[in-house]
Design a protein around this motif. Structure first.
Motif, PDB file in Angstrom:
ATOM      1  N   THR A 111      -1.339  13.248   0.355  1.00 28.95           N
ATOM      2  CA  THR A 111      -1.640  12.616  -0.854  1.00 28.95           C
ATOM      3  C   THR A 111      -0.962  11.332  -1.230  1.00 28.95           C
ATOM      4  OG1 THR A 111      -3.103  14.470  -1.714  1.00 28.95           O
ATOM      5  CG2 THR A 111      -2.549  13.098  -3.112  1.00 28.95           C
ATOM      6  N   LEU A 112       0.328  11.894  -1.304  1.00 30.81           N
ATOM      7  CA  LEU A 112       1.185  10.867  -1.640  1.00 30.81           C
ATOM      8  C   LEU A 112       1.108   9.637  -0.920  1.00 30.81           C
ATOM      9  CD1 LEU A 112       4.309  12.860  -2.761  1.00 30.81           C
ATOM     10  CD2 LEU A 112       2.840  11.367  -4.343  1.00 30.81           C
ATOM     11  N   VAL A 113       1.287   9.947   0.396  1.00 30.41           N
ATOM     12  CA  VAL A 113       1.385   8.672   1.550  1.00 30.41           C
ATOM     13  C   VAL A 113      -0.121   8.139   1.395  1.00 30.41           C
ATOM     14  CG1 VAL A 113       1.032   8.469   4.070  1.00 30.41           C
ATOM     15  CG2 VAL A 113       2.671  10.138   3.254  1.00 30.41           C
ATOM     16  N   GLU A 114      -1.055   8.576   0.888  1.00 33.87           N
ATOM     17  CA  GLU A 114      -2.354   7.634   0.971  1.00 33.87           C
ATOM     18  C   GLU A 114      -2.458   6.869  -0.279  1.00 33.87           C
ATOM     19  OE1 GLU A 114      -5.621  10.863   3.014  1.00 33.87           O
ATOM     20  OE2 GLU A 114      -5.060  11.127   0.704  1.00 33.87           O
ATOM     21  N   GLN A 115      -1.798   7.389  -1.466  1.00 28.78           N
ATOM     22  CA  GLN A 115      -1.767   6.650  -2.792  1.00 28.78           C
ATOM     23  C   GLN A 115      -0.651   5.501  -2.576  1.00 28.78           C
ATOM     24  OE1 GLN A 115      -0.513   9.701  -5.419  1.00 28.78           O
ATOM     25  NE2 GLN A 115      -2.533  10.249  -5.766  1.00 28.78           N
ATOM     26  N   THR A 116       0.507   5.535  -1.793  1.00 25.87           N
ATOM     27  CA  THR A 116       1.505   4.679  -1.472  1.00 25.87           C
ATOM     28  C   THR A 116       0.685   3.670  -0.729  1.00 25.87           C
ATOM     29  OG1 THR A 116       2.941   6.307  -1.747  1.00 25.87           O
ATOM     30  CG2 THR A 116       3.857   4.154  -0.770  1.00 25.87           C
ATOM     31  N   ALA A 117       0.137   3.833   0.329  1.00 24.80           N
ATOM     32  CA  ALA A 117      -0.487   3.060   1.400  1.00 24.80           C
ATOM     33  C   ALA A 117      -1.527   2.154   0.597  1.00 24.80           C
ATOM     34  CB  ALA A 117      -1.026   3.677   2.393  1.00 24.80           C
ATOM     35  N   ALA A 118      -2.425   2.751  -0.136  1.00 24.10           N
ATOM     36  CA  ALA A 118      -3.306   2.022  -1.106  1.00 24.10           C
ATOM     37  C   ALA A 118      -2.537   1.111  -2.179  1.00 24.10           C
ATOM     38  CB  ALA A 118      -4.203   3.097  -1.842  1.00 24.10           C
ATOM     39  N   THR A 119      -1.701   1.534  -2.393  1.00 25.77           N
ATOM     40  CA  THR A 119      -0.752   0.710  -3.482  1.00 25.77           C
ATOM     41  C   THR A 119      -0.420  -0.481  -2.838  1.00 25.77           C
ATOM     42  OG1 THR A 119      -0.472   2.675  -4.905  1.00 25.77           O
ATOM     43  CG2 THR A 119       0.889   0.480  -5.300  1.00 25.77           C
ATOM     44  N   GLU A 120      -0.026  -0.344  -1.567  1.00 21.64           N
ATOM     45  CA  GLU A 120       0.482  -1.557  -0.803  1.00 21.64           C
ATOM     46  C   GLU A 120      -0.485  -2.260  -0.379  1.00 21.64           C
ATOM     47  OE1 GLU A 120       3.773  -0.228   1.534  1.00 21.64           O
ATOM     48  OE2 GLU A 120       4.931   0.626  -0.024  1.00 21.64           O
ATOM     49  N   GLY A 121      -1.709  -1.824   0.076  1.00 16.13           N
ATOM     50  CA  GLY A 121      -2.818  -2.430   0.368  1.00 16.13           C
ATOM     51  C   GLY A 121      -2.855  -2.389   1.922  1.00 16.13           C
ATOM     52  N   VAL A 122      -2.336  -1.276   2.429  1.00  7.41           N
ATOM     53  CA  VAL A 122      -2.338  -1.282   3.975  1.00  7.41           C
ATOM     54  C   VAL A 122      -2.943   0.191   4.405  1.00  7.41           C
ATOM     55  CG1 VAL A 122      -0.475  -2.570   4.267  1.00  7.41           C
ATOM     56  CG2 VAL A 122      -0.021  -0.198   4.041  1.00  7.41           C
ATOM     57  N   SER A 123      -3.416   0.333   5.395  1.00  9.49           N
ATOM     58  CA  SER A 123      -4.066   1.567   5.848  1.00  9.49           C
ATOM     59  C   SER A 123      -2.843   2.558   6.035  1.00  9.49           C
ATOM     60  CB  SER A 123      -4.730   1.420   7.139  1.00  9.49           C
ATOM     61  OG  SER A 123      -3.741   1.218   8.389  1.00  9.49           O
ATOM     62  N   VAL A 124      -3.362   3.969   6.164  1.00  9.84           N
ATOM     63  CA  VAL A 124      -2.181   4.916   5.974  1.00  9.84           C
ATOM     64  C   VAL A 124      -1.502   4.750   7.390  1.00  9.84           C
ATOM     65  CG1 VAL A 124      -1.946   7.487   6.326  1.00  9.84           C
ATOM     66  CG2 VAL A 124      -3.400   6.585   4.521  1.00  9.84           C
ATOM     67  N   ASN A 125      -2.395   4.435   8.521  1.00 10.14           N
ATOM     68  CA  ASN A 125      -1.910   4.454   9.886  1.00 10.14           C
ATOM     69  C   ASN A 125      -0.803   3.276   9.853  1.00 10.14           C
ATOM     70  OD1 ASN A 125      -1.790   5.201  12.573  1.00 10.14           O
ATOM     71  ND2 ASN A 125      -2.219   2.675  12.861  1.00 10.14           N
ATOM     72  N   ALA A 126      -0.948   2.135   9.386  1.00 10.33           N
ATOM     73  CA  ALA A 126      -0.003   1.009   9.345  1.00 10.33           C
ATOM     74  C   ALA A 126       1.100   1.358   8.275  1.00 10.33           C
ATOM     75  CB  ALA A 126      -0.802  -0.310   8.630  1.00 10.33           C
ATOM     76  N   TRP A 127       0.909   2.107   7.168  1.00  9.84           N
ATOM     77  CA  TRP A 127       2.240   2.434   6.484  1.00  9.84           C
ATOM     78  C   TRP A 127       2.950   3.411   7.147  1.00  9.84           C
ATOM     79  CZ3 TRP A 127       4.513   6.783   4.189  1.00  9.84           C
ATOM     80  CH2 TRP A 127       5.423   6.315   3.246  1.00  9.84           C
ATOM     81  N   LEU A 128       2.446   4.440   7.771  1.00  9.15           N
ATOM     82  CA  LEU A 128       3.245   5.417   8.579  1.00  9.15           C
ATOM     83  C   LEU A 128       3.886   4.957   9.627  1.00  9.15           C
ATOM     84  CD1 LEU A 128       0.601   8.531   8.860  1.00  9.15           C
ATOM     85  CD2 LEU A 128       2.921   8.202   7.841  1.00  9.15           C
ATOM     86  N   VAL A 129       3.357   3.718  10.394  1.00  4.20           N
ATOM     87  CA  VAL A 129       3.927   3.159  11.664  1.00  4.20           C
ATOM     88  C   VAL A 129       5.280   2.299  11.079  1.00  4.20           C
ATOM     89  CG1 VAL A 129       3.664   0.985  13.106  1.00  4.20           C
ATOM     90  CG2 VAL A 129       2.013   2.989  12.927  1.00  4.20           C
ATOM     91  N   ARG A 130       5.024   1.636   9.768  1.00  4.92           N
ATOM     92  CA  ARG A 130       6.071   0.825   9.237  1.00  4.92           C
ATOM     93  C   ARG A 130       7.242   1.859   8.972  1.00  4.92           C
ATOM     94  NH1 ARG A 130       4.372  -2.451   4.288  1.00  4.92           N
ATOM     95  NH2 ARG A 130       4.394  -0.389   3.439  1.00  4.92           N
TER      96      ARG A 130
END
Length: 155
Positions: A111-130
């Motif tokens: 849930t935290l990952v999804e919220q953080t990715a949404a806040t940064e305007g990227v997908s969960v996958n892109a956020w995790l890769v980064r």
């Protein structure tokens, strides 16, 4: 920082220099030492202030101040803020095949990952890769590499 030991050292040195000349000169040196104490204290405070100013110019951010409390001088570091984290490296496509990875994590972390990715305007996958690319960056010891100076000095 108590300046008294430094002033007593100056008076002792003055008395030691005057001792070979006899008791009248020792008495004159003692009187002179007492009369010069205020001037010597002021000179020491000016030296501390100059040192603090020079240190401040070399710190590039925080400031070192000399604060007087009674007859004592305290050196205080102010304005020391942590450096902002370096931007995450961009992951570039090298033309190789993409791999799929199954990742299991607690629901609360997801849930935290999804919220953080949404806040940064990227997908969960892109956020995790980064995040993974940042964690495994070659030559990185894991620290931010920045300087952080905080604190209070009192001798």
């Amino acid at each position: 920082m108590d300046l008294t030991p430094y002033l007593e050292g100056l008076r002792a040195d003055l008395a030691a220099v005057a001792a070979p000349a006899g008791p009248d000169t020792v008495r004159a040196a003692d009187l002179l030492g007492g009369a010069l104490e205020s001037s010597a204290r002021l000179a020491l405070l000016e030296a501390l202030s100059d040192a603090a100013a020079e240190i401040t110019t070399r710190l590039n951010g925080p400031a070192v101040e000399v604060r007087l409390r009674g007859r004592e001088a305290d050196l205080v570091v102010t304005g020391a803020a942590p450096e902002p984290p370096a931007p995450a490296p961009a992951v570039t496509e090298t033309g190789g095949d993409l791999a799929r990875l199954t990742l299991r994590m607690p629901e609360s972390l997801k849930t935290l990952v999804e919220q953080t990715a949404a806040t940064e305007g990227v997908s969960v996958n892109a956020w995790l890769v980064r995040a993974v690319a940042t964690a495994v960056k070659p030559g990185d010891s894991g620290g931010s590499g920045g300087r952080r100076v905080t604190g209070f000095f009192q001798a």
